[in-house]
Design an enzyme around this catalytic site. Sequence first.
Site, PDB file in Angstrom:
ATOM      1  CG  HIS A  75       1.746  21.662   3.137  1.00 10.00           C
ATOM      2  ND1 HIS A  75       0.908  21.400   1.642  1.00 10.00           N
ATOM      3  CD2 HIS A  75       0.959  22.123   3.808  1.00 10.00           C
ATOM      4  CE1 HIS A  75      -0.524  21.600   2.212  1.00 10.00           C
ATOM      5  NE2 HIS A  75      -0.425  21.540   3.029  1.00 10.00           N
ATOM      6  CD  GLU A 108       2.616  20.240  -0.830  1.00  4.41           C
ATOM      7  OE1 GLU A 108       1.740  20.938  -1.323  1.00  4.41           O
ATOM      8  OE2 GLU A 108       2.280  20.009   0.806  1.00  4.41           O
ATOM      9  NE  ARG A 154      -4.639  21.694   0.388  1.00  5.19           N
ATOM     10  CZ  ARG A 154      -4.469  21.239   1.534  1.00  5.19           C
ATOM     11  NH1 ARG A 154      -3.794  22.882   2.259  1.00  5.19           N
ATOM     12  NH2 ARG A 154      -5.228  21.110   2.426  1.00  5.19           N
TER      13      ARG A 154
HETATM   14  C1  DGY Z   1      -3.587  21.892   6.342  1.00  5.14           C
HETATM   15  O1  DGY Z   1      -4.706  21.040   6.866  1.00  5.14           O
HETATM   16  O2  DGY Z   1      -4.962  21.637   5.139  1.00  5.14           O
HETATM   17  C2  DGY Z   1      -3.741  22.255   5.922  1.00  5.14           C
HETATM   18  O3  DGY Z   1      -2.426  22.328   4.347  1.00  5.14           O
HETATM   19  C3  DGY Z   1      -2.212  21.578   7.399  1.00  5.14           C
HETATM   20  O4  DGY Z   1      -0.782  22.314   7.066  1.00  5.14           O
END
Ligand code: DGY
Length: 317
Positions: A283, A265, A236
Amino acid sequence: MDKVCVARRIPQAGLDLIAQHAEMILSPHDRALTREELMDLCTGCRVLVATLANRIDRDFLLARPEIRLVANVAVGYDNVDLVAAREFGVMVSNTPGVLTDATADLTMLLILALLRRLVEGDRLVRAGEFRGMHPLFMLGSDPRGKVLGIYGMGRIGEAVAQRALSFGMKIVYHNRHPRPEAERELSAEYLGFDEFLGACDVLAITAPLTEETRGVFNYQAFKRMRPSAYLVNTGRGPIVVEEDLVRALDDRLIAGAGLDVYEFEPKVHPGLIELPNVILSPHLGSATIETRNQMAALAAHNVIAFLHGQDLPSRVV
Ligand code: DGY
């Protein structure tokens, strides 16, 4: 029939499943809805199928008390206020497992692309600057024998480590708690945070965002890394302080970075965009057709189980 709100179009497999069991209210827009639009759309719905772009906080849940399940189409759930959900008795589900391989593949791709300077090379060719290979042209580094550090040895971290082992990398990791079974299976070594930072040739962040992980990779942390080290983040964005990362790269505290997620983001720090030794991907961790189909289906199965009063396949709260 119960009403289920779907905040943004998901793969058809998931929509078909939901539509068989509920009245489905699907966002008509091909973009993230504003908070107000989503509030309107989900009026009277017992279930909200949400994505990471939807911030489901205390005020949202208070304003829409009819929502009893937030089914996130993601393994992460940092977009949902779990404390408030617990307090109000709202269930939350996610989509773990089905995206492990895709996310680990992308992490390995960023690691190899950094070590072998692939994106730099692509830019050079497109700029018409390729004059022929020669013995000292665009030399990168072998993964073999290098130390890969995994920050967050969960499902995805383990899958990255497995891939890296087949490229001859050695694995160290840092977690809240050591994971002896992962150490046995992956010949991985647990290190305290400071030692971990100094040991990595490549450091891959695969941790979720929590109050403990937020902002952990700051200038102080980069100072402890090797000047030849690469940072990869597919966990993240807010785990890394982007301003500090830009400074660390400018000051050559580390050699480069590969990022799939961003602190604010979808905004990306302008300093990162200017740096040639940084790979930026939008992402894409779970972005394969197969994986997104499975994520949509799993989210739908959580919804269906909820509607039938059954145990959810992947319940968070
Ligand atoms: C999630 O599923 O948390 C991912 O970041 C999406 O790609």
